[in-house]
Write a protein that holds these residues in place. Structure first.
Motif, PDB file in Angstrom:
ATOM      1  N   LEU A   1       0.838  -1.187   0.000  1.00  0.00           N
ATOM      2  CA  LEU A   1       0.000   0.000   0.000  1.00  0.00           C
ATOM      3  C   LEU A   1       0.878   1.244   0.000  1.00  0.00           C
ATOM      4  CD1 LEU A   1      -3.050   0.891   0.323  1.00  0.00           C
ATOM      5  CD2 LEU A   1      -2.508   1.201   2.749  1.00  0.00           C
ATOM      6  N   PHE A   2       0.625   2.153  -0.949  1.00  0.00           N
ATOM      7  CA  PHE A   2       1.339   3.424  -1.017  1.00  0.00           C
ATOM      8  C   PHE A   2       0.503   4.494  -0.319  1.00  0.00           C
ATOM      9  CE2 PHE A   2       2.454   7.214  -3.876  1.00  0.00           C
ATOM     10  CZ  PHE A   2       3.523   7.589  -3.079  1.00  0.00           C
ATOM     11  N   VAL A   3       1.148   5.318   0.511  1.00  0.00           N
ATOM     12  CA  VAL A   3       0.454   6.370   1.259  1.00  0.00           C
ATOM     13  C   VAL A   3       1.239   7.668   1.111  1.00  0.00           C
ATOM     14  CG1 VAL A   3      -0.560   7.035   3.455  1.00  0.00           C
ATOM     15  CG2 VAL A   3      -0.194   4.600   2.948  1.00  0.00           C
ATOM     16  N   ALA A   4       0.574   8.721   0.617  1.00  0.00           N
ATOM     17  CA  ALA A   4       1.304   9.966   0.378  1.00  0.00           C
ATOM     18  C   ALA A   4       0.511  11.220   0.707  1.00  0.00           C
ATOM     19  CB  ALA A   4       1.765  10.037  -1.076  1.00  0.00           C
ATOM     20  N   GLU A   5      -0.824  11.162   0.709  1.00  0.00           N
ATOM     21  CA  GLU A   5      -1.634  12.374   0.835  1.00  0.00           C
ATOM     22  C   GLU A   5      -1.703  12.879   2.285  1.00  0.00           C
ATOM     23  OE1 GLU A   5      -2.437  13.866  -1.727  1.00  0.00           O
ATOM     24  OE2 GLU A   5      -2.952  12.493  -3.346  1.00  0.00           O
ATOM     25  N   PRO A   6      -2.085  14.156   2.488  1.00  0.00           N
ATOM     26  CA  PRO A   6      -2.271  14.680   3.842  1.00  0.00           C
ATOM     27  C   PRO A   6      -3.344  13.904   4.602  1.00  0.00           C
ATOM     28  CG  PRO A   6      -2.208  16.460   2.238  1.00  0.00           C
ATOM     29  CD  PRO A   6      -2.274  15.188   1.452  1.00  0.00           C
ATOM     30  N   ASN A   7      -3.282  13.992   5.921  1.00  0.00           N
ATOM     31  CA  ASN A   7      -4.148  13.181   6.770  1.00  0.00           C
ATOM     32  C   ASN A   7      -5.628  13.381   6.484  1.00  0.00           C
ATOM     33  OD1 ASN A   7      -4.759  11.388   8.954  1.00  0.00           O
ATOM     34  ND2 ASN A   7      -5.241  13.177  10.205  1.00  0.00           N
ATOM     35  N   ASP A   8      -6.070  14.627   6.316  1.00  0.00           N
ATOM     36  CA  ASP A   8      -7.505  14.833   6.118  1.00  0.00           C
ATOM     37  C   ASP A   8      -7.975  14.292   4.768  1.00  0.00           C
ATOM     38  OD1 ASP A   8      -6.060  16.990   4.945  1.00  0.00           O
ATOM     39  OD2 ASP A   8      -7.883  18.168   4.810  1.00  0.00           O
ATOM     40  N   VAL A   9      -7.088  14.264   3.773  1.00  0.00           N
ATOM     41  CA  VAL A   9      -7.435  13.664   2.485  1.00  0.00           C
ATOM     42  C   VAL A   9      -7.552  12.148   2.642  1.00  0.00           C
ATOM     43  CG1 VAL A   9      -6.728  13.344   0.084  1.00  0.00           C
ATOM     44  CG2 VAL A   9      -6.319  15.531   1.218  1.00  0.00           C
ATOM     45  N   LEU A  10      -6.631  11.551   3.393  1.00  0.00           N
ATOM     46  CA  LEU A  10      -6.695  10.112   3.643  1.00  0.00           C
ATOM     47  C   LEU A  10      -8.023   9.734   4.288  1.00  0.00           C
ATOM     48  CD1 LEU A  10      -3.106   9.452   5.068  1.00  0.00           C
ATOM     49  CD2 LEU A  10      -3.901   9.079   2.729  1.00  0.00           C
TER      50      LEU A  10
ATOM     51  N   ALA B   1     -14.296  12.770  -4.237  1.00  0.00           N
ATOM     52  CA  ALA B   1     -13.084  13.480  -4.665  1.00  0.00           C
ATOM     53  C   ALA B   1     -13.465  14.780  -5.370  1.00  0.00           C
ATOM     54  CB  ALA B   1     -12.257  12.599  -5.581  1.00  0.00           C
ATOM     55  N   ARG B   2     -12.714  15.846  -5.089  1.00  0.00           N
ATOM     56  CA  ARG B   2     -13.039  17.161  -5.631  1.00  0.00           C
ATOM     57  C   ARG B   2     -11.938  17.667  -6.556  1.00  0.00           C
ATOM     58  NH1 ARG B   2     -17.827  16.712  -5.420  1.00  0.00           N
ATOM     59  NH2 ARG B   2     -17.870  18.849  -6.234  1.00  0.00           N
ATOM     60  N   TRP B   3     -12.374  18.220  -7.676  1.00  0.00           N
ATOM     61  CA  TRP B   3     -11.430  18.755  -8.668  1.00  0.00           C
ATOM     62  C   TRP B   3     -10.702  19.990  -8.145  1.00  0.00           C
ATOM     63  CZ3 TRP B   3     -10.338  16.047 -12.930  1.00  0.00           C
ATOM     64  CH2 TRP B   3      -9.509  16.657 -13.883  1.00  0.00           C
ATOM     65  N   SER B   4     -11.286  20.676  -7.188  1.00  0.00           N
ATOM     66  CA  SER B   4     -10.722  21.933  -6.684  1.00  0.00           C
ATOM     67  C   SER B   4      -9.530  21.738  -5.752  1.00  0.00           C
ATOM     68  CB  SER B   4     -11.810  22.721  -5.941  1.00  0.00           C
ATOM     69  OG  SER B   4     -12.374  21.942  -4.892  1.00  0.00           O
ATOM     70  N   ALA B   5      -9.107  20.488  -5.497  1.00  0.00           N
ATOM     71  CA  ALA B   5      -8.104  20.208  -4.468  1.00  0.00           C
ATOM     72  C   ALA B   5      -6.807  20.985  -4.655  1.00  0.00           C
ATOM     73  CB  ALA B   5      -7.810  18.710  -4.417  1.00  0.00           C
ATOM     74  N   PHE B   6      -6.356  21.171  -5.898  1.00  0.00           N
ATOM     75  CA  PHE B   6      -5.083  21.862  -6.113  1.00  0.00           C
ATOM     76  C   PHE B   6      -5.124  23.325  -5.676  1.00  0.00           C
ATOM     77  CE2 PHE B   6      -3.339  18.935  -9.721  1.00  0.00           C
ATOM     78  CZ  PHE B   6      -2.998  18.005  -8.761  1.00  0.00           C
ATOM     79  N   ASP B   7      -6.326  23.911  -5.603  1.00  0.00           N
ATOM     80  CA  ASP B   7      -6.443  25.286  -5.130  1.00  0.00           C
ATOM     81  C   ASP B   7      -6.788  25.352  -3.649  1.00  0.00           C
ATOM     82  OD1 ASP B   7      -5.703  26.622  -7.383  1.00  0.00           O
ATOM     83  OD2 ASP B   7      -7.727  27.130  -8.044  1.00  0.00           O
ATOM     84  N   VAL B   8      -7.439  24.330  -3.129  1.00  0.00           N
ATOM     85  CA  VAL B   8      -7.818  24.322  -1.713  1.00  0.00           C
ATOM     86  C   VAL B   8      -6.609  24.045  -0.828  1.00  0.00           C
ATOM     87  CG1 VAL B   8      -9.214  23.139   0.030  1.00  0.00           C
ATOM     88  CG2 VAL B   8     -10.189  23.654  -2.223  1.00  0.00           C
ATOM     89  N   TYR B   9      -5.741  23.124  -1.262  1.00  0.00           N
ATOM     90  CA  TYR B   9      -4.548  22.745  -0.508  1.00  0.00           C
ATOM     91  C   TYR B   9      -3.305  23.393  -1.119  1.00  0.00           C
ATOM     92  CZ  TYR B   9      -7.478  18.925   1.303  1.00  0.00           C
ATOM     93  OH  TYR B   9      -8.474  18.185   1.877  1.00  0.00           O
ATOM     94  N   ASP B  10      -2.214  23.338  -0.371  1.00  0.00           N
ATOM     95  CA  ASP B  10      -0.912  23.599  -0.969  1.00  0.00           C
ATOM     96  C   ASP B  10      -0.657  22.451  -1.937  1.00  0.00           C
ATOM     97  OD1 ASP B  10       1.727  23.764  -1.694  1.00  0.00           O
ATOM     98  OD2 ASP B  10       2.527  23.695   0.342  1.00  0.00           O
ATOM     99  N   PRO B  11      -0.630  22.705  -3.233  1.00  0.00           N
ATOM    100  CA  PRO B  11      -0.542  21.594  -4.187  1.00  0.00           C
ATOM    101  C   PRO B  11       0.688  20.723  -4.001  1.00  0.00           C
ATOM    102  CG  PRO B  11      -0.169  23.698  -5.285  1.00  0.00           C
ATOM    103  CD  PRO B  11      -0.672  24.005  -3.917  1.00  0.00           C
ATOM    104  N   ARG B  12       1.794  21.282  -3.470  1.00  0.00           N
ATOM    105  CA  ARG B  12       2.994  20.481  -3.288  1.00  0.00           C
ATOM    106  C   ARG B  12       2.898  19.553  -2.082  1.00  0.00           C
ATOM    107  NH1 ARG B  12       5.623  19.778  -7.923  1.00  0.00           N
ATOM    108  NH2 ARG B  12       5.658  21.741  -9.082  1.00  0.00           N
ATOM    109  N   SER B  13       1.832  19.722  -1.279  1.00  0.00           N
ATOM    110  CA  SER B  13       1.595  18.783  -0.182  1.00  0.00           C
ATOM    111  C   SER B  13       0.814  17.567  -0.649  1.00  0.00           C
ATOM    112  CB  SER B  13       0.834  19.471   0.954  1.00  0.00           C
ATOM    113  OG  SER B  13      -0.527  19.675   0.603  1.00  0.00           O
ATOM    114  N   LEU B  14       0.347  17.600  -1.899  1.00  0.00           N
ATOM    115  CA  LEU B  14      -0.496  16.544  -2.448  1.00  0.00           C
ATOM    116  C   LEU B  14       0.282  15.658  -3.403  1.00  0.00           C
ATOM    117  CD1 LEU B  14      -3.622  18.703  -3.368  1.00  0.00           C
ATOM    118  CD2 LEU B  14      -3.280  17.386  -1.267  1.00  0.00           C
ATOM    119  N   TYR B  15      -0.156  14.422  -3.531  1.00  0.00           N
ATOM    120  CA  TYR B  15       0.387  13.542  -4.555  1.00  0.00           C
ATOM    121  C   TYR B  15      -0.481  13.575  -5.817  1.00  0.00           C
ATOM    122  CZ  TYR B  15       2.961   9.566  -6.426  1.00  0.00           C
ATOM    123  OH  TYR B  15       3.759   8.761  -7.198  1.00  0.00           O
TER     124      TYR B  15
END
Length: 337
Positions: free
Chosen positions: A112-121, A269-283
């Motif tokens: 299992l690969f895990v990379a996203e922030p906790n609230d996304v998980l 899942a929401r398309w707006s994620a790259f603007d809601v979060y710091d995009p570099r914190s996301l996979y």
């Protein structure tokens, strides 16, 4: 109230059917994502399982060359992982396209690969309903012969998906079967069309996504595809130039190839994620999984013996995806049964 990272790992390990008799292996890079390592170890112990942490100096690939793989750590890593029942990958870039992943799952281990922030998980955690939807999509791909993708913007792409041995990726976000790999969170199905069969045109529109660059497309780009390879990238804006520059930088014909294709099935899942979060914190997994997106990729394809660290995933909105003339996605919306 939001759960802690450890609490979310406990719930995830339950989905993965981790038992007290098992050993959980955690593969990490030295000094990176230590909170994930600690949470995975704590969760394993709460369930009575043992935990083994495997730290490598570096396993992530750069986004630009030069790059030369250093395989000296792979053999001991595999030897240790082989003693574990389930392997958790918390490396920065992930072992998705590496020989390490293939050899671990090939020996019947769950991974299992895990990379996203906790609230996304937590927000996008998988369940049985999602699994059924993903498996249903895989069955449609397996029964099909031609994948056809169109859009009002001008996309018109076909690929041969015929054959009983069509490689299909089912991702619902957890691993509860021997030899299974997945990415928490996930919610999409994809296939690797028969190599060199993709033909046509892809037209990117502002708001489509470029991963792992973790940003939205800014202007229209037209991509011409022949025999499974990108032949031309056209456009007057910055994105066409940047894409050409990226592919040319590798000086490798393999990076121009199309790889997997599929669509998202995760309604949460929401398309707006790259603007809601710091995009570099996301996979970027949320964009890959949004319900009704069409996602295609470039470069690596282990089923075609194509190994390259250059790999882009490109989720697109407002496309129609058909299998043998029957739509599974229409204008960016899932088609109900």
């Amino acid at each position: 109230m939001p759960k802690t990272l450890t609490e979310n790992f406990v719930e995830q390990f339950k989905l993965c059917k981790v038992t007290a008799s098992e050993t959980v292996g955690i593969i990490a890079e030295l000094g990176q994502k230590e909170e994930y390592v600690s949470a995975a170890v704590a969760a394993a112990r709460q369930l009575g399982a043992s935990a083994l942490v495997l730290h490598a100096s570096s396993l992530s690939n750069p986004n630009l060359p030069p790059y030369e793989a250093d395989g000296r750590e792979v053999a001991p890593l595999l030897a240790a992982a082989g003693e574990c029942d389930i392997v958790i990958d918390v490396t920065v870039g992930g072992l998705i396209h590496s020989d390490v992943r293939t050899r671990i799952t090939g020996n019947g281990k769950r991974m299992l690969f895990v990379a996203e922030p906790n609230d996304v998980l937590e927000r996008l955690a998988g369940n049985i309903e999602l699994r059924e939807a993903v498996e249903n999509g895989g069955n449609k791909l397996r029964a099909g012969s031609t994948l056809h993708v169109t859009s009002a913007a001008g996309t018109d792409l076909t690929a041969d998906i015929s054959g009983e041995n069509l490689p299909i990726t089912h991702q619902w976000g957890y691993v509860d079967e021997p030899g299974r790999w997945d990415h928490w969170p996930s919610g999409f199905v994809a296939c690797f069309p028969n190599d060199r069969t993709a033909e046509g045109r892809i037209v990117l529109q502002p708001g489509d996504a470029l991963i792992p660059w973790q940003r939205y497309v800014r202007d229209t780009v037209t991509i011409e595809v022949e025999k499974g390879f990108i032949q031309e990238i056209k456009g007057d804006g910055a994105d066409a130039h940047v894409l050409r520059d990226y592919f040319e930088a590798w000086n490798d014909s393999e990076v121009w190839a199309l790889s997997h294709m599929g669509w998202g099935l995760l309604e949460r899942a929401r398309w707006s994620a790259f603007d809601v979060y710091d995009p570099r914190s996301l996979y970027g997994q949320e964009l890959r999984s949004t319900a009704g997106n069409f996602m295609w990729s470039t470069g690596s394809n282990r089923f075609a013996n194509r190994e390259t660290p250059a790999h882009l995933d490109v989720p697109m909105r407002n496309c129609t995806v058909e299998i043998d003339g029957v739509a599974v996605v229409r204008d960016g919306k899932l088609v109900s049964e």
